[in-house]
Design an enzyme around this catalytic site. Structure first.
Site, short mmCIF file in Angstrom:
data_model
loop_
_atom_site.label_atom_id
_atom_site.label_comp_id
_atom_site.label_asym_id
_atom_site.label_seq_id
_atom_site.Cartn_x
_atom_site.Cartn_y
_atom_site.Cartn_z
N CYS A 333 0.80 -1.24 0.00
CA CYS A 333 0.00 0.00 0.00
C CYS A 333 0.82 1.28 0.00
O CYS A 333 0.55 2.18 -0.81
CB CYS A 333 -0.96 0.01 1.18
SG CYS A 333 -1.73 -1.58 1.51
N ARG A 362 6.74 -10.83 5.77
CA ARG A 362 6.24 -10.61 7.13
C ARG A 362 6.85 -11.64 8.06
O ARG A 362 6.92 -12.83 7.72
CB ARG A 362 4.70 -10.71 7.17
CG ARG A 362 4.01 -9.68 6.31
CD ARG A 362 2.50 -9.80 6.37
NE ARG A 362 1.87 -8.90 5.41
CZ ARG A 362 0.55 -8.86 5.18
NH1 ARG A 362 -0.25 -9.66 5.84
NH2 ARG A 362 0.06 -8.00 4.29
N GLN A 380 1.15 -10.63 -3.05
CA GLN A 380 -0.23 -10.15 -2.97
C GLN A 380 -0.64 -9.55 -4.31
O GLN A 380 0.10 -8.76 -4.90
CB GLN A 380 -0.36 -9.08 -1.88
CG GLN A 380 -0.35 -9.64 -0.46
CD GLN A 380 -0.82 -8.62 0.55
OE1 GLN A 380 -0.33 -7.51 0.59
NE2 GLN A 380 -1.79 -9.00 1.37
N ASP A 382 -2.43 -7.12 -5.22
CA ASP A 382 -3.03 -5.89 -4.72
C ASP A 382 -3.57 -5.02 -5.85
O ASP A 382 -3.08 -5.07 -6.98
CB ASP A 382 -1.98 -5.05 -3.98
CG ASP A 382 -2.02 -5.29 -2.49
OD1 ASP A 382 -3.12 -5.42 -1.95
OD2 ASP A 382 -0.95 -5.34 -1.87
N HIS A 384 -5.14 -0.77 -5.85
CA HIS A 384 -5.63 0.40 -5.15
C HIS A 384 -6.42 1.23 -6.15
O HIS A 384 -5.92 1.55 -7.23
CB HIS A 384 -4.48 1.20 -4.56
CG HIS A 384 -3.66 0.38 -3.60
ND1 HIS A 384 -2.44 -0.16 -3.94
CD2 HIS A 384 -3.91 0.00 -2.33
CE1 HIS A 384 -1.97 -0.85 -2.90
NE2 HIS A 384 -2.84 -0.77 -1.93
N LYS A 463 -15.24 -2.88 5.32
CA LYS A 463 -14.69 -3.78 4.31
C LYS A 463 -15.66 -4.91 4.00
O LYS A 463 -16.59 -5.18 4.76
CB LYS A 463 -13.36 -4.36 4.78
CG LYS A 463 -13.45 -5.22 6.03
CD LYS A 463 -12.11 -5.86 6.38
CE LYS A 463 -12.23 -6.74 7.62
NZ LYS A 463 -11.04 -7.55 7.87
N HIS A 509 -8.56 -0.67 -1.03
CA HIS A 509 -7.58 -1.74 -1.24
C HIS A 509 -8.40 -2.96 -1.63
O HIS A 509 -9.47 -3.20 -1.06
CB HIS A 509 -6.85 -2.10 0.06
CG HIS A 509 -6.25 -0.97 0.81
ND1 HIS A 509 -4.90 -0.72 0.81
CD2 HIS A 509 -6.81 -0.05 1.62
CE1 HIS A 509 -4.65 0.32 1.59
NE2 HIS A 509 -5.79 0.75 2.09
#
Length: 635
Positions: A333, A362, A380, A382, A384, A463, A509
């Site tokens: 992000c 992570r 990921q 992802d 946006h 979400k 997201h």
């Protein structure tokens, strides 16, 4: 008299001072036999508690998750009592309910194995048969400390010592067993009718790798034996489908002690991975996404701006470059925010859809690692999306359509959950109401079936989570759509509106696979390794009957490869039956037997991995069929 408001909105009068258990009996004896716990003003509450005038009350059974949790928490106490009987001197840590079961962490010299389970289960059955009343006691902190110090229960003492001096502490007692516990619990041990102990594993006390390693015994419990049997059958099937075993068997990926939690993808696994990526890119191009790539390592200032340095530091990896602090990204992000901020934007560009297949790292505890499902690095998918407030509903519906298309391609059904404003949220009431209603309306207008998780949203916005259901009934949380009101503000993102003024964009997201690695693990288990033809690493395996047919088969394989078909030739000198069995074990969709007749006719003796012998088929027909499956992704 006290008045309670029931789930259906009706109001009922009850005598003052009675318990919730007594209240439900007055409503319905049949319901009272099923109820395990209550929800009072939105909080899960023990049936032993006294009713409070004006409360909104919902009585919950095993059909509700809170009911399941209550029964399984009680089962953990029954197991602990049985262990206390069989292995005196055990020190008990914690024993909560978890998804689909419960566990208890134990400290003892005895090394538990599955061979101990039969004896523990037999003792549990005795305790259940005794139907011991489970009573709740409330003590002061000092009295509770004395009780557990005298009993030699060091872990309970530590938990109590962490509580404030004026804390009121609850205990639950059943026969000769007493436990520090906030509850809730069933009325008696007799409620735990169907249970099974599953596994034993190591677990650090309080999840801290610097603390002592305890032994954790996992079990499960159900209201009925038939439900337990169904669950155990599903678990047996899941064990056969374990992606770690199939990953090794099928040559998809490997794990190494040189990099715990960092999976290695092998050639066949890379084929699956790249096909998923190709499909992801194809879908996202059609939906108007632009793809970017952001750096894996960025400096401390960025992570301080995003809030990760203060709130996510324990899950991150760090390094120093030129004497400055840097972090390996745990999320994509912040980099996506920098991409948007790189140049000015106009309302005419919005919604702006920016996608990234970003590798993130992570730090996970070693005990939590689980193949591709829980790894320390993963990709990921992802995206946006930056938009104006009046575009939220349309963008959410468009995103749901994309998710729906992708999941249908893999034959996966799903249900959605809307998570609303949590207690620790940021932002004003009006913004939260607007964004939550936009999500709700988008799902309603789409016709999407969903449930609501009150108060379970992210602190920066509501979400939608998508829970996929696999072929044996398990659910997996993969896709998510999160409205974010925090990062656009932190990074001072703006666009020029139609009025010529600067405005703050709304951002979501969203991930559809969630993690490519985890999605591969889910698909591997869903298909039991038998990937659909379009996704299979090897689509057809040619099996020459004898060595004299080998050169011809190799020549045919080259022609198939040139047309985009993934093909292998079994070049071994084994007998045909062995070659067929081997190809079956490799989960290859099609096997093509070639002998004299097939060479003469330009055909294959075609076999399907599930249907068996399909007879003699012209090679061109087989090629056309596989290419059609590749194109449509229908099988």
């Amino acid at each position: 008299m006290a008045e309670l408001v029931l789930k259906d909105g009706s109001k009922k009068q009850f005598p003052d001072g009675i318990s919730l258990a007594e209240a439900v009996k007055q409503l319905s004896n049949s319901l009272a036999k099923k109820v395990l716990v209550a929800k009072v003003n939105g909080e899960v509450t023990d049936l032993r508690e006294t009713i409070v005038d004006g409360s909104t009350v919902e009585f919950l059974t095993f059909a509700d998750q809170e009911g399941k949790d209550t029964l399984r928490h009680t089962a953990s106490h029954v197991m602990a009592q049985a262990i206390q009987h069989l292995f005196p001197g055990v020190k008990f840590a914690i024993g909560p309910s978890i998804e689909n079961g419960f566990y208890y962490d134990l400290d003892t010299e005895h090394r538990f194995t599955q061979e101990d389970f039969a004896a523990i289960e037999a003792e549990m059955a005795k305790i259940v048969k005794e139907n011991l009343p489970i009573t709740k006691e409330v003590l002061s902190r000092a009295d509770a400390l004395k009780l557990f110090k005298d009993a030699g229960q060091d872990y309970k003492v530590e938990l109590i010592e962490d509580l404030p001096e004026d804390a009121v502490i609850s205990l639950y007692r059943q026969g000769d067993f007493v436990d520090l516990c906030a509850g809730p619990h069933c009325a008696s041990t007799g409620a735990v009718k169907a249970f099974k102990l599953r596994t034993v594993a190591g677990a650090y006390w309080r999840g801290d790798e610097h603390n002592k390693m305890l032994q954790r015994i996992y079990g499960t419990a159900f209201e009925k034996k038939s439900e337990l049997d169904e669950y155990l059958h599903m678990m047996e099937e899941a064990e056969k489908r374990d992606h770690r075993k199939l990953g090794k068997q099928l040559g998809l990926f490997m794990l190494s002690d040189y990099g715990p939690g960092f999976p290695f993808f092998l050639p066949k696994g890379m084929i699956v991975r790249n096909l998923l990526i190709d499909y992801w890119r194809e879908v996202h191009r059609r939906y108007g996404y632009q793809e970017v790539m952001t750096p894996m390592i960025m400096n401390r200032q960025l992570w301080e701006t995003s809030g990760h340095w203060d709130h996510y530091k324990e899950n991150m990896y760090f390094t120093k470059i030129d004497g400055e602090d840097y972090a390996i990204k745990p999320m994509n992000c912040p980099g996506g925010m920098l991409v948007y901020a790189n140049e000015p934007h106009s309302y005419k560009e919005l919604p702006l859809r920016v996608g990234e297949l970003g590798l993130v790292h992570r730090h996970e505890l070693s005990g939590a690692l689980h193949g591709l499902f829980r790894a320390r690095c993963f990709t990921q998918d992802d995206a946006h999306i930056f938009m104006m407030p009046n575009q939220i509903e349309d963008v959410i519906q468009e995103t749901i359509r994309l998710f729906d298309e992708v999941y249908a391609t893999f034959g996966l059904t799903y249900h959605a959950e809307l998570s609303t404003r949590p207690d620790n949220s940021m932002g004003d009431d009006a913004t939260w109401e607007m964004t939550t209603n936009a999500l709700r309306k988008a799902m309603d207008d789409f016709g999407l079936d969903y449930s609501v998780n009150e108060g379970d949203g992210a602190f920066y916005g509501p979400k939608i989570d998508f829970h996929l259901k696999d072929s044996i009934g398990r659910t997996w949380q993969c896709g998510t759509i999160q409205l974010d009101m925090l990062l656009p503000e932190k990074f001072n993102l703006t666009y020029t509106g139609e009025d010529g003024q600067k405005h703050r964009p709304v951002m979501i997201h969203r991930v559809v696979y969630g993690s490519i690695e985890r999605f591969i693990g889910i698909l591997t288990e869903n298909y039991a390794g038998a990937f659909p033809t379009w996704l299979a690493p090897v689509q057809i395996k040619i099996l020459p009957i004898s060595e004299k047919h080998l050169a011809y088969c190799q020549d045919v394989a080259k022609k198939l490869e040139a047309q985009g078909i993934r093909v292998e030739v079994d070049e071994s000198s084994e007998k045909l039956g062995y070659k067929i069995r081997k190809a079956q074990m490799e989960k290859v969709p099609y096997m093509a037997v070639v002998g004299d007749k097939e060479m003469e006719n330009g055909s294959f003796g075609l076999r399907d991995r599930s249907k068996g012998d399909l007879g003699d088929k012209p090679i061109d027909e087989v090629v056309a069929h596989i290419l059609e499956l590749n194109k449509t992704r229908k099988g």
